[in-house]
Each structure stands twice: as C-alpha cells, then as structure tokens.
Design a protein around this motif. Structure first.
Motif, PDB file in Angstrom:
ATOM      1  N   GLY A  87       0.822  -1.156  -0.123  1.00  0.00           N
ATOM      2  CA  GLY A  87       0.043   0.131   0.165  1.00  0.00           C
ATOM      3  C   GLY A  87       0.778   1.108  -0.030  1.00  0.00           C
ATOM      4  N   VAL A  88       1.941   1.420   0.763  1.00  0.00           N
ATOM      5  CA  VAL A  88       2.645   2.601   0.894  1.00  0.00           C
ATOM      6  C   VAL A  88       3.516   2.623  -0.474  1.00  0.00           C
ATOM      7  CG1 VAL A  88       4.893   3.325   1.897  1.00  0.00           C
ATOM      8  CG2 VAL A  88       3.100   2.286   3.410  1.00  0.00           C
ATOM      9  N   LEU A  89       4.005   1.421  -0.917  1.00  0.00           N
ATOM     10  CA  LEU A  89       4.677   1.564  -2.217  1.00  0.00           C
ATOM     11  C   LEU A  89       3.705   2.194  -3.526  1.00  0.00           C
ATOM     12  CD1 LEU A  89       7.163   1.234  -3.829  1.00  0.00           C
ATOM     13  CD2 LEU A  89       6.307  -1.067  -4.460  1.00  0.00           C
ATOM     14  N   ALA A  90       2.633   1.639  -3.619  1.00  0.00           N
ATOM     15  CA  ALA A  90       1.842   2.112  -4.637  1.00  0.00           C
ATOM     16  C   ALA A  90       1.121   3.519  -4.492  1.00  0.00           C
ATOM     17  CB  ALA A  90       0.546   1.208  -4.739  1.00  0.00           C
ATOM     18  N   LEU A  91       0.964   3.847  -3.149  1.00  0.00           N
ATOM     19  CA  LEU A  91       0.375   5.113  -2.990  1.00  0.00           C
ATOM     20  C   LEU A  91       1.416   6.075  -2.972  1.00  0.00           C
ATOM     21  CD1 LEU A  91      -1.765   4.573   0.355  1.00  0.00           C
ATOM     22  CD2 LEU A  91      -2.736   5.233  -1.975  1.00  0.00           C
ATOM     23  N   GLY A  92       2.664   5.897  -2.473  1.00  0.00           N
ATOM     24  CA  GLY A  92       3.991   6.748  -2.525  1.00  0.00           C
ATOM     25  C   GLY A  92       4.310   6.929  -3.783  1.00  0.00           C
ATOM     26  N   LEU A  93       4.340   6.009  -4.889  1.00  0.00           N
ATOM     27  CA  LEU A  93       4.829   6.085  -6.101  1.00  0.00           C
ATOM     28  C   LEU A  93       3.756   7.108  -6.841  1.00  0.00           C
ATOM     29  CD1 LEU A  93       6.346   2.697  -6.878  1.00  0.00           C
ATOM     30  CD2 LEU A  93       7.449   4.982  -6.440  1.00  0.00           C
ATOM     31  N   ASN A  94       2.400   6.971  -6.529  1.00  0.00           N
ATOM     32  CA  ASN A  94       1.523   7.541  -7.478  1.00  0.00           C
ATOM     33  C   ASN A  94       1.411   8.814  -7.146  1.00  0.00           C
ATOM     34  OD1 ASN A  94      -1.624   8.157  -7.580  1.00  0.00           O
ATOM     35  ND2 ASN A  94      -1.176   6.879  -9.277  1.00  0.00           N
ATOM     36  N   VAL A  95       1.379   9.228  -5.892  1.00  0.00           N
ATOM     37  CA  VAL A  95       1.170  10.515  -5.516  1.00  0.00           C
ATOM     38  C   VAL A  95       2.545  11.228  -5.518  1.00  0.00           C
ATOM     39  CG1 VAL A  95       0.723  11.999  -3.315  1.00  0.00           C
ATOM     40  CG2 VAL A  95      -0.681  10.159  -3.868  1.00  0.00           C
ATOM     41  N   GLY A  96       3.674  10.676  -5.487  1.00  0.00           N
ATOM     42  CA  GLY A  96       4.881  11.169  -5.739  1.00  0.00           C
ATOM     43  C   GLY A  96       4.980  11.652  -7.261  1.00  0.00           C
ATOM     44  N   ALA A  97       4.579  10.941  -8.154  1.00  0.00           N
ATOM     45  CA  ALA A  97       4.548  11.319  -9.614  1.00  0.00           C
ATOM     46  C   ALA A  97       3.875  12.679  -9.735  1.00  0.00           C
ATOM     47  CB  ALA A  97       3.811  10.259 -10.483  1.00  0.00           C
ATOM     48  N   TYR A  98       2.713  13.006  -9.015  1.00  0.00           N
ATOM     49  CA  TYR A  98       2.091  14.309  -9.128  1.00  0.00           C
ATOM     50  C   TYR A  98       2.954  15.235  -8.247  1.00  0.00           C
ATOM     51  CZ  TYR A  98      -2.031  11.788 -11.005  1.00  0.00           C
ATOM     52  OH  TYR A  98      -2.916  11.003 -11.801  1.00  0.00           O
ATOM     53  N   GLY A  99       3.462  14.773  -7.183  1.00  0.00           N
ATOM     54  CA  GLY A  99       4.181  15.805  -6.611  1.00  0.00           C
ATOM     55  C   GLY A  99       5.400  16.321  -7.235  1.00  0.00           C
ATOM     56  N   ALA A 100       6.346  15.405  -8.080  1.00  0.00           N
ATOM     57  CA  ALA A 100       7.322  15.880  -8.860  1.00  0.00           C
ATOM     58  C   ALA A 100       6.954  16.953  -9.887  1.00  0.00           C
ATOM     59  CB  ALA A 100       7.735  14.621  -9.729  1.00  0.00           C
ATOM     60  N   GLU A 101       5.788  17.054 -10.178  1.00  0.00           N
ATOM     61  CA  GLU A 101       5.331  18.252 -11.324  1.00  0.00           C
ATOM     62  C   GLU A 101       5.301  19.294 -10.257  1.00  0.00           C
ATOM     63  OE1 GLU A 101       5.071  18.067 -15.083  1.00  0.00           O
ATOM     64  OE2 GLU A 101       6.506  16.958 -13.855  1.00  0.00           O
ATOM     65  N   VAL A 102       4.895  19.381  -9.201  1.00  0.00           N
ATOM     66  CA  VAL A 102       4.802  20.275  -8.296  1.00  0.00           C
ATOM     67  C   VAL A 102       6.236  20.809  -7.922  1.00  0.00           C
ATOM     68  CG1 VAL A 102       4.141  21.058  -6.088  1.00  0.00           C
ATOM     69  CG2 VAL A 102       2.770  19.609  -7.410  1.00  0.00           C
ATOM     70  N   VAL A 103       7.209  20.088  -7.734  1.00  0.00           N
ATOM     71  CA  VAL A 103       8.732  20.521  -7.399  1.00  0.00           C
ATOM     72  C   VAL A 103       9.222  21.253  -8.582  1.00  0.00           C
ATOM     73  CG1 VAL A 103      10.748  19.733  -6.818  1.00  0.00           C
ATOM     74  CG2 VAL A 103       8.911  18.789  -5.641  1.00  0.00           C
ATOM     75  N   ARG A 104       8.952  20.601  -9.857  1.00  0.00           N
ATOM     76  CA  ARG A 104       9.496  21.099 -10.889  1.00  0.00           C
ATOM     77  C   ARG A 104       8.976  22.503 -11.289  1.00  0.00           C
ATOM     78  NH1 ARG A 104       8.627  20.734 -16.871  1.00  0.00           N
ATOM     79  NH2 ARG A 104       6.484  19.815 -16.507  1.00  0.00           N
ATOM     80  N   GLY A 105       7.570  22.755 -10.986  1.00  0.00           N
ATOM     81  CA  GLY A 105       7.034  23.931 -11.399  1.00  0.00           C
ATOM     82  C   GLY A 105       7.405  24.922 -10.388  1.00  0.00           C
ATOM     83  N   ALA A 106       7.486  24.687  -8.910  1.00  0.00           N
ATOM     84  CA  ALA A 106       8.036  25.485  -8.002  1.00  0.00           C
ATOM     85  C   ALA A 106       9.279  26.153  -8.143  1.00  0.00           C
ATOM     86  CB  ALA A 106       7.651  25.068  -6.651  1.00  0.00           C
ATOM     87  N   VAL A 107      10.262  25.241  -8.349  1.00  0.00           N
ATOM     88  CA  VAL A 107      11.684  25.446  -8.629  1.00  0.00           C
ATOM     89  C   VAL A 107      11.763  26.501  -9.629  1.00  0.00           C
ATOM     90  CG1 VAL A 107      13.941  24.753  -9.198  1.00  0.00           C
ATOM     91  CG2 VAL A 107      12.899  23.572  -7.668  1.00  0.00           C
ATOM     92  N   ARG A 108      11.072  26.446 -10.824  1.00  0.00           N
ATOM     93  CA  ARG A 108      11.055  27.284 -12.090  1.00  0.00           C
ATOM     94  C   ARG A 108      10.423  28.225 -11.777  1.00  0.00           C
ATOM     95  NH1 ARG A 108       9.751  23.480 -17.547  1.00  0.00           N
ATOM     96  NH2 ARG A 108      12.082  22.743 -17.757  1.00  0.00           N
ATOM     97  N   ALA A 109       9.518  28.554 -10.832  1.00  0.00           N
ATOM     98  CA  ALA A 109       8.546  29.789 -10.480  1.00  0.00           C
ATOM     99  C   ALA A 109       9.676  30.688  -9.741  1.00  0.00           C
ATOM    100  CB  ALA A 109       7.552  29.500  -9.665  1.00  0.00           C
ATOM    101  N   VAL A 110      10.733  30.187  -9.144  1.00  0.00           N
ATOM    102  CA  VAL A 110      11.723  31.252  -8.452  1.00  0.00           C
ATOM    103  C   VAL A 110      12.300  32.165  -9.298  1.00  0.00           C
ATOM    104  CG1 VAL A 110      13.731  31.338  -7.206  1.00  0.00           C
ATOM    105  CG2 VAL A 110      12.213  29.621  -6.735  1.00  0.00           C
ATOM    106  N   GLY A 111      12.184  33.620  -8.892  1.00  0.00           N
ATOM    107  CA  GLY A 111      12.649  34.410  -9.980  1.00  0.00           C
ATOM    108  C   GLY A 111      13.988  34.341 -10.578  1.00  0.00           C
TER     109      GLY A 111
END
Length: 219
Positions: A87-111
C-alpha cells in the motif's frame, strides 16, 4: 449499545491503519517527488528522461493496477511485500509522480534575479539550489503538497481490496455483520473529514511559518 461500541472500536483500529498508511505514504511520496522533480530539471538528458518516464507512467496508469502489481505481481518476480508495504509503495509512487510536477514547477517559479544573484555570489549549482532556490520554492509547493496529502489519505481506501484492515475495510466488516450501511460509513466519512482537516491545518501552519522566515529574503 455494547455491540455498537465494539464495532466502533473496530473502525477506530482501522483508522490507526489509515493514519499509518497516510504518514508512511506521504513521507515516501515526498522523497520521490523531490528526486523525480529535481531529476526533471537535471542538466543530464538521461536523468531527465528517466524522471519524465516515471512521472508520465504513474500519472497515466490506474492506482488500482499499481497496487495489484505491488501486491500480486512483484512476488512472482521474487519480491514479496506485506499489505502495508504494498500500500505504501503504490500510494507513494502514485502521489509522488504528481508531487514531482509540483517540485519542478515551484523551482522554475523562483525569480530569475535569485538565480542571477547566486551566479554573482559564485555559488555552485548545488549550493544555489540548497540555500537559495529550494527554501523559496518549498513555500510555493506547500499548498499543493497539502492537497496531494489529502488525496493520498482518501486513496488509502483502495488497500481494502488487498484485505488490509483500514477504515474502509472495517466499515465493510461492520456492514456485513450488522446489515447496517449508514452508521459504519457515516462514521468513516466523519473520520476521513477530521483527518483531512488536520492535514490542512498542519500544512497551513507550516506554510505561514516558512513564509515569515522568507520575508527578509524576498524583500
């Protein structure tokens, strides 16, 4: 009354399992999100490709199938996981994929001026990311991370499909033994809402504290 108290205790035991899944899954998803998100920003094409493939694969396939693979298919390859681990593996990998896009977008948003300041200070790429860019990007990430954590909490219900005794599984047990659907599912509805409210409150508190700490930097 005693019978219903016993069933309530059963559901509360399931709530503990749900909380554990949420905590472990969020911790794993957070690590995966940063690794994959920063990987998508790497200067190396192969790293960007691998990170991008992971993100697109886990966003583009069903979490139900991912859970069944973790629990039923991996043992055929010599990797046997408990219900909690799967359960942890599936949930972590699935939600982590969406979180990865959050990280990428936030880093690029820094001025851009922040990056130029790092260059002017002769900071290496790693030093700039660690000391200047990420502290500011994390504040941008937090609201969406909070939403992702709540989505993960709600998605924990799927583990009942592999007979892990979370809240949903226990509610189904109570329903089958009593013939009453409304009470057990109303109970877990309230519990899910209470847990989601706690997550929202904690993320909001963390966001305010981190934002205050960066006021001087932004000024």
């Amino acid at each position: 009354m005693d019978m219903w108290l016993g069933y309530l205790q059963l559901i509360l035991e399931g709530a503990i399992v749900t909380i554990k899944l949420t905590v472990y899954g969020c911790a794993f998803a957070l690590v995966v999100a940063f690794v994959a998100g920063l990987g998508r920003l790497s200067r190396y094409a192969v790293v960007r490709f691998l990170a991008g493939t992971y993100v697109e694969f886990f966003r583009g396939t069903s979490i139900f199938v991912q859970l069944f693979w973790a629990y039923y298919v991996l043992p055929l390859m010599g990797v046997t996981l408990t219900e909690m681990q799967a359960g942890v593996l599936a949930l972590g990998l699935n939600v982590g994929a969406y979180g990865a896009e959050v990280v990428r977008g936030a880093v690029r948003a820094v001025g851009r001026e922040q990056r130029e300041a790092c260059i002017a200070l002769n900071l290496t790429r790693g030093q700039a990311m660690r000391h200047v860019i990420l502290p500011q990007a994390v504040v941008v990430m937090l609201p969406t991370f909070g939403n992702n954590a709540i989505e993960l909490l709600k998605a924990t219900a799927i583990v009942s499909l592999i007979s892990l005794a979370d809240m949903t599984f226990q509610a189904q047990v109570v329903r089958s033994q009593t013939g009453n659907t409304a009470i057990p599912f109303l109970t877990i509805l309230v519990l899910y809402f209470a847990m989601a409210t706690v997550i929202s409150g904690l993320v909001g508190l963390l966001e305010r504290r981190m934002a205050r700490g960066l006021d001087g930097v932004r000024a």
